[in-house]
Design an enzyme around this catalytic site. Structure first.
Site, short mmCIF file in Angstrom:
data_model
loop_
_atom_site.label_atom_id
_atom_site.label_comp_id
_atom_site.label_asym_id
_atom_site.label_seq_id
_atom_site.Cartn_x
_atom_site.Cartn_y
_atom_site.Cartn_z
N ASN A 118 -8.63 3.89 3.87
CA ASN A 118 -7.84 3.51 5.03
C ASN A 118 -8.17 4.38 6.23
OD1 ASN A 118 -5.64 1.96 6.26
ND2 ASN A 118 -4.51 3.88 6.20
N ASN A 136 -9.44 -4.59 6.04
CA ASN A 136 -8.57 -3.55 6.59
C ASN A 136 -8.84 -3.37 8.08
OD1 ASN A 136 -6.65 -1.54 6.54
ND2 ASN A 136 -8.06 0.04 5.83
N TRP A 137 -7.78 -3.38 8.89
CA TRP A 137 -7.84 -3.26 10.35
C TRP A 137 -8.48 -4.47 11.03
CZ3 TRP A 137 -4.88 0.68 11.61
CH2 TRP A 137 -4.83 1.81 10.79
N PHE A 155 2.26 -3.64 8.91
CA PHE A 155 1.40 -2.95 7.94
C PHE A 155 0.04 -2.53 8.48
CE2 PHE A 155 0.06 -7.39 7.31
CZ PHE A 155 -1.31 -7.30 7.05
N ASP A 156 -0.34 -2.93 9.67
CA ASP A 156 -1.69 -2.60 10.11
C ASP A 156 -1.80 -2.82 11.61
OD1 ASP A 156 -4.25 -1.69 9.77
OD2 ASP A 156 -4.91 -3.31 8.48
N GLY A 163 2.37 5.62 9.37
CA GLY A 163 3.75 6.01 9.13
C GLY A 163 4.69 4.84 9.37
N ASN A 164 4.27 3.95 10.32
CA ASN A 164 5.02 2.72 10.53
C ASN A 164 4.80 1.71 9.41
OD1 ASN A 164 4.90 2.99 14.03
ND2 ASN A 164 6.74 2.35 12.94
N SER A 165 3.82 1.96 8.55
CA SER A 165 3.59 1.06 7.43
C SER A 165 4.87 0.82 6.66
CB SER A 165 2.53 1.64 6.48
OG SER A 165 1.27 1.65 7.07
N ASP A 171 1.12 -7.73 2.00
CA ASP A 171 1.32 -6.28 1.89
C ASP A 171 2.81 -5.95 1.77
OD1 ASP A 171 0.88 -3.59 1.81
OD2 ASP A 171 -0.40 -3.53 3.58
N HIS A 208 0.82 -1.22 0.00
CA HIS A 208 0.00 0.00 0.00
C HIS A 208 0.85 1.26 0.00
CE1 HIS A 208 0.17 -0.27 4.55
NE2 HIS A 208 0.19 1.05 4.44
#
Length: 719
Positions: A323, A208-209, A671-672, A653-655, A217, A80
């Protein structure tokens, strides 16, 4: 590192909160005992050395995190995070989103989306005393903001005398402390590999989540520099960047209970906010954001339904909006079912009672606490009135305003220009302006603008922007037909949608802007003076808030230290380390059963429907059915793991952040998070908080057995 308030705050007891906290690398020696107890085999002191292993391999993409995984500048991050780069290189005839992308050679790699960067952090230094010097300390309002900006620009200019570097001065604790970051800015970034969306976005917005999750990902960029090793704009003559360090892929698979740490660039957390900010955010801002996001998604879907080219242009925006839409909805649900505001209020009142209980403390902190509460209320009131501003502006009117501001700023010496319009900003600004048409469709833009303008014009006239209304020829009480006619006239009267016409304005003078008959240029010129006045008002308020908020944070740190509690800095987009363990949950969200720590490819098959968000590639399904797993089978799971949970403290931002084992080897990518724990941005809950990683074994299995990315596996020394 000198003993600042920040370092003293972190030094306080931390043992009871081992999974909580996004630590600055230079703070890690202070939690070395906890790191070693958690299982880290590396010397914690090595994590403070930004140009050594493993920190020297960790990079920022300016919104996502990533890491070098080969000596030839290969960068791994989330799917993503490269999604927009896939989209802008796609066409209806060559749909890279649907089919994936693999460059078998350097020559086959394609430019990433406009403005893409790889930032390599090399130095972080505490510069609080230079930013808030004796002169600044006495100032307030706009004068304070201007003086801080002046000090920041001077410091940045000195730092950036080394060509190819990007320096910033980041604020911590609401402006109580400042740190200077020096980063190598790599401007030539190319897309190397991304799996099909049926892998990289498997489960889509539905999953997602959520947990259990089965999303691959991951994606790859490559960083390029000039032949002499310097940062450079895109050129076919450029060569792959040679990083000082890169991560090694773990040979041993992960299992539940293992130590894990994530290194990356978390965006923002808000754990030190005032109760009034919590109330304003969750009771007004987030609900308004959720509704606006739903409107945006609905309009884009409607306008691109029968237009594949337009759909591809807006794919990146849709993914991003979706997202945050689900994120905010999840936060609201968690908030509604919690006593968060009551606890926050009680904590805040207890702090004030502690301050007021001592004459010296009241003299030191009392005025700032009282002031910040009033100033925040004023700021939040203004924010409500201007909520639709970012939604209702035509894309190229915004471009025109940026370009005209640039033209005016360029009449000044570079050091006196507003931040964002200096020569150091030109490469990125030019890249963004040049590439705007690749993510733009007029009918979509116009439909979005008309929808939100109608909502804006329904507000009381006193809350509207008179200069904006006059520039676009709109007014309260207009019918939809009248509004549409005004917009049609403005769009038809501008040539900024044309790339050549738009980029030509990057070099033009204020006089040329004033002489233009382009509708959006004329609008930008007419709004300019009012925009500057509004900016000055915002800076006057901002300067007052900065002064009082830093005083409030000083009081909070002193209060928490008096109780023996740790105070770590909120995330602010700078390099951080978080650590914990791989772990499931005894009780899942909403009363569901236990959550296992790992999911496997069996779940991919179970969820596969052959359409929409759950459409796994045929080649992948065939490999799973044939049990063509090679060496990537987990000995306990008896199949290939896909995703796993850990007790890590991460946020947006950690993605793409590298997940490392006890030896500093790559075991996956964060990623999540799970939906019921994302409120941890505001209110950390150790029992619920789990983040989600894609297992490196799933990545490698897909690359080897499905996408045949043997060239990349060889480059990563994975055979």
């Amino acid at each position: 590192m000198k003993k600042t308030l920040l370092s003293l705050a972190i030094f306080t007891s931390f043992a009871a909160q081992a999974d909580e906290g996004m630590w600055m690398p230079q703070q890690l020696p202070q939690v070395a005992q906890q790191l070693k107890a958690a299982g880290l085999e590396l010397d914690p002191a090595t994590l403070t050395k930004l140009t050594e292993f493993p920190m020297g391999a960790i990079v920022s993409l300016g919104g996502c995190s990533a890491s070098f995984v080969s000596p030839q500048g290969l960068v791994v991050t989330n799917h993503h995070c490269v999604y927009n780069s896939i989209a802008v290189n796609s066409t209806p005839q060559r749909d890279l989103l649907a089919n994936g992308f693999l460059a078998k050679t350097f020559a086959e790699e394609v430019p990433a989306s406009p403005g893409s960067r790889v930032f390599v952090t090399e130095e972080v230094a505490n510069v609080t005393d230079q930013i808030i010097d004796a002169k600044v300390a006495k100032l307030t309002g706009k004068a304070r903001i201007d003086a801080i900006e002046k000090n920041q620009k001077e410091m940045v200019a000195a730092c950036e005398k080394t060509p190819g570097y990007r320096c910033t001065v980041a604020s911590y604790y609401g402006g109580l402390e400042f740190y200077r970051l020096k980063q190598l800015e790599i401007r030539d970034v190319r897309l190397v590999h991304a799996p099909p969306s049926g892998v990289g976005k498997f489960g889509g917005d539905t999953d997602n989540w959520m947990w259990p999750r089965h999303t691959g990902d991951y994606g790859f960029y490559r960083a390029y520099v000039s032949k002499d090793g310097k940062a450079a704009d895109y050129s076919t003559d450029n060569v792959p960047y040679v990083p000082k360090h890169h991560l090694k892929v773990a040979a041993e698979g992960s299992k539940e209970g293992d130590f894990i740490m994530v290194l990356g660039y978390p965006g923002r957390t808000n754990r030190h906010r005032l109760p009034s900010e919590v109330a304003s955010t969750f009771e007004w801002n987030y609900p308004a954001f959720v509704q606006a996001s739903a409107d945006v998604l609905s309009i884009i879907e409607r306008e691109t339904k029968n237009d594949p080219a337009a759909k591809l242009k807006y794919a990146g925006q849709v993914a991003n909006v979706n997202n945050y839409y689900k994120n905010r909805k999840g936060m609201l649900t968690s908030y509604e079912n919690s006593d968060f505001l009551a606890r926050k209020t009680a904590e805040h009142n207890a702090m004030k009672a502690w301050v007021n209980g001592d004459t010296a403390r009241k003299k030191q902190f009392g005025a700032d606490i009282e002031a910040v509460e009033k100033l925040i209320a004023e700021r939040d009131s203004k924010a409500r009135k201007s909520f639709y501003a970012s939604y209702m502006q035509p894309r190229f009117l915004g471009s025109a305003q940026t370009l005209y501001r640039l033209a005016n700023e360029r009449t000044k010496p570079d050091a006196q220009r507003k931040s964002g319009y200096q020569e150091r900003d030109m490469a990125r600004l030019t890249s963004v302006i040049t590439g705007q048409d690749r993510t733009y469709d007029e009918k979509v833009d116009k439909a979005l603008v008309q929808h939100f303008l109608a909502k804006y014009l329904a507000q009381p006239v006193a809350e509207q922007d008179a200069a904006f209304n006059a520039a676009l020829g709109i007014r309260a009480g207009m019918s939809q037909d009248e509004l549409k006619a005004a917009l049609d006239k403005a769009y038809a009267g501008s040539t900024l949608a044309n790339k050549e016409a738009r980029t030509a304005w990057l070099k033009k003078s204020p006089a040329e802007f004033k002489a233009s008959n382009d509708a959006f240029i004329k609008a930008a010129v007419s709004m300019y003076d009012a925009d500057l006045k509004n900016e000055a008002k915002e800076e006057e308020l901002g300067g007052k808030i900065q002064k009082s908020y830093s005083g409030y944070m000083k009081a909070k740190i002193a209060y928490m230290n008096s109780k023996g509690q740790a105070v770590y800095p909120d995330a602010n987009g700078t390099l951080r380390v978080t650590f914990g363990k791989i772990a499931g949950r005894e009780h899942g969200a909403d009363g569901t059963g236990s959550w296992t720590a790992f999911t496997t490819v069996k779940g991919v098959v179970a969820k596969h429907t052959g359409e929409g968000e759950f459409n796994a590639p045929t080649a992948q399904l065939a490999a799973i059915k044939a049990k063509d797993f090679g060496k990537y089978v987990d000995p306990q799971l008896k199949t290939v793991p896909v995703n796993y949970l850990a007790t890590l403290d991460i946020t947006g931002g950690n993605s793409g952040s590298a997940a490392l084992n006890k030896r500093g080897e790559l075991i996956g990518l964060a990623f999540d998070g799970t939906l019921d724990s994302i409120i941890s941005d505001w209110d950390f809950n150790a029992a619920n908080t789990r983040d989600i990683q894609v297992d490196v074994r799933y990545m490698l299995w897909n690359m080897k057995h499905v996408d045949k990315a043997d060239n990349l596996l060889k480059e990563m020394n994975v055979q």
